[in-house]
Design an enzyme around this catalytic site. Structure first.
Site, short mmCIF file in Angstrom:
data_model
loop_
_atom_site.label_atom_id
_atom_site.label_comp_id
_atom_site.label_asym_id
_atom_site.label_seq_id
_atom_site.Cartn_x
_atom_site.Cartn_y
_atom_site.Cartn_z
CE LYS A 78 -4.06 1.76 2.59
NZ LYS A 78 -4.92 1.49 3.78
CB SER A 153 -8.40 3.06 2.53
OG SER A 153 -7.52 2.56 3.51
CB SER A 177 -8.39 0.16 5.41
OG SER A 177 -9.18 1.30 5.27
N1 GLN Z 1 -13.31 3.26 5.87
C1 GLN Z 1 -12.72 3.72 7.09
C2 GLN Z 1 -12.40 5.19 7.00
O1 GLN Z 1 -12.62 5.75 5.99
C3 GLN Z 1 -11.52 2.89 7.42
C4 GLN Z 1 -10.25 3.36 6.85
C5 GLN Z 1 -9.07 2.55 7.24
O2 GLN Z 1 -9.18 1.49 7.88
N2 GLN Z 1 -7.92 3.06 6.88
O3 GLN Z 1 -11.94 5.79 7.92
#
Ligand code: GLN
Length: 475
Positions: A78, A153, A177
């Site tokens: 990532k 994400s 994410s």
């Molecule tokens: N979807 C969640 C957010 O937007 C989780 C993001 C993540 O785990 N980095 O904060």
């Protein structure tokens, strides 16, 4: 000789000089050449570097040196993990062409274990989102149906594994994410216990929540990946003072006698196809000798609300460093304040700005107690409720995502609908407990459904045994 795709098989074959790392890398680069233009999993493909590294691994094997646990395994990182001298963007304009002066600990450990980095993957900007549509470089598409999102994400890493661009992917999980995109792409995704994997060199979103973990084709691959990257790191003050997680040895121990909890007061919202697969999972675990017990976690339902105050609060502080002075891009202006404002206005996307505003508001004088302070109290309640549930159950099983992969654009203009994707994943970030998603058959449109297993902190091994049992039950 056919080139294997799982990390366990690749590493075994490369270490035993049966398959060449160079051939493994070429096969993955060929898959990238064929499908990356439609999937867009990567911000950067490191083909030359991967080839050079593979040659080094093959040389080591040929002179009798063991390259390590992940010898020759192609991995996708990532793009919020620092790679020395290689652009690290967080899929944001604000980092410009910033090149970190050091490698994240995870990267160092992967390379030491013989893994081969094939590229940096796309994400929602600064890991804020659940679809990878919030990237400044355009969305990633789900390789199983390119009209749909891969989740987020860490959607680039999950898509890279699902499309066989890499054998392992690595992501960060602040509120789901890793687990949600794993579910949507039909791969295994793990958020280990908070502190099990070093966060040094992971660009921070919510520091009390962020955890790095793997995407993999199999539960055994995910276990191997975690054994390679976990263990104490003096460079991360929240790193647990213990050696690497031990997961592979117990993988086949099964679940006989294990108490598997079903949360009876889970927030509603999961679609029927997802609920049905979770029921099948309970049946399979029962058939494998587990005892299914009903537990209550009343504060679970407040997780989402607490998270969307705590995570933005921490993000608003962490992102203050991107000011046009120390990193990446700068928009010039007549004075310093105007320069900060112009740089941040131009450099950050809408969702990141929304989080900074939410977080700054929740932390501001006069509102701190009502929002941030209260959210922290709810966080404590959730931890207490989970602790009580763990008196009755060794692990908990529930959906990873409320639905299968949705269409690109479906939720892009409705932040609240997007946040609701995280209903089932967020509580274990607030508690620090390990949680993972295992692909468990298909739901609507023939798309994959992920079943989530949660365990108490430091019981990652029991979680893995449960996940391995589920995987085996599919045959
Ligand atoms: N979807 C969640 C957010 O937007 C989780 C993001 C993540 O785990 N980095 O904060």
């Amino acid at each position: 000789m056919e080139i294997p795709t799982t990390a366990v098989d690749i590493a075994w074959n490369v270490r035993n000089n049966i398959v060449k790392a160079t051939d493994v890398v070429e096969q993955h680069l060929a898959a990238i050449a064929e499908r990356e233009p439609e999937v867009h999993a990567f911000n950067l493909v490191l083909a030359d570097e991967a080839r050079a590294r593979a040659a080094e691994i093959d040389d080591a094997v040929s002179v009798g040196r063991d390259p390590g646990l992940l010898a020759g395994v192609p991995v996708a990182l990532k793009d919020n993990m620092c790679t020395r001298g290689i652009p690290t963007t967080c899929s944001s304009k604000i980092l410009g062409d910033w090149r970190p002066p050091y490698d994240a600990t995870v990267v160092t450990r992967l390379v030491e274990a013989g893994a081969i980095v094939v590229g940096k993957t796309n994400l929602d900007e600064f890991a804020m989102g659940s679809s990878t549509e919030n990237s400044a470089f355009g969305p990633t598409r789900n390789p199983l149906d390119t009209s749909r999102v891969p989740g987020g994400s860490s959607g680039g890493s999950s898509a890279a594994v699902a499309a066989k661009f890499a054998s392992l992917g690595f992501g960060s999980d602040t509120g789901g994410s890793i687990r949600q995109p794993a579910a949507l792409c039909g791969v295994v995704g793990v958020k280990p216990t908070y502190g099990a994997v070093s966060r040094l060199g992971l660009i921070a979103f919510g520091s009390s929540l962020d955890q790095i973990g793997p995407f993999a084709h199999t539960v055994a691959d995910a276990a191997l990946a975690l054994e390679a990257i976990s263990g104490h790191d003096p460079g991360d003050s929240t790193s647990i003072q213990q050696g690497p997680l031990q997961l592979t040895r117990q993988l086949d121990m099964g679940v006989a006698g294990l108490r598997v909890g079903r949360i009876t007061d889970l927030p509603t919202g999961a679609s029927p196809d997802v609920e049905e697969r979770v029921e099948v999972a309970f049946d399979a675990l029962r058939a494998a000798g587990a005892e299914i017990v009903d537990v209550e976690v009343p504060a679970f339902t407040y997780g989402l609300t607490a998270y969307y105050l705590i995570a933005p609060a921490e993000a608003s502080s962490n992102l203050a460093r991107f000011d046009g002075v120390r990193f990446g891009m700068r928009v010039d202006a007549p004075d310093t304040n105007a320069m900060y404002m112009a740089t941040r206005t131009e450099g950050f996307g809408d969702e990141v700005k929304r989080r900074i505003m939410l977080g700054t508001y929740a932390l501001s004088a006069g509102y701190y107690d009502a929002y941030y302070g209260r959210a922290q109290k709810v966080r404590r309640l959730i931890a207490n409720d989970f602790a009580a549930a763990y008196e009755q159950a060794d692990v908990l099983v529930l959906p990873s995502s409320p639905s299968v992969a949705f269409e690109i654009g479906d939720k892009a203009s409705d932040p609240l609908a997007m946040y609701l994707c995280d209903t089932y994943t967020i509580p274990s970030n607030l508690t620090g407990d390990p949680a993972m998603s295992v692909p468990y058959g298909t739901g609507e449109h023939g798309l994959p459904v992920g079943v989530q297993v949660i365990a108490p902190a430091l019981h990652d091994d029991v979680m893995f045994r449960t996940a391995a049992t589920l995987e085996r039950s599919l045959g």
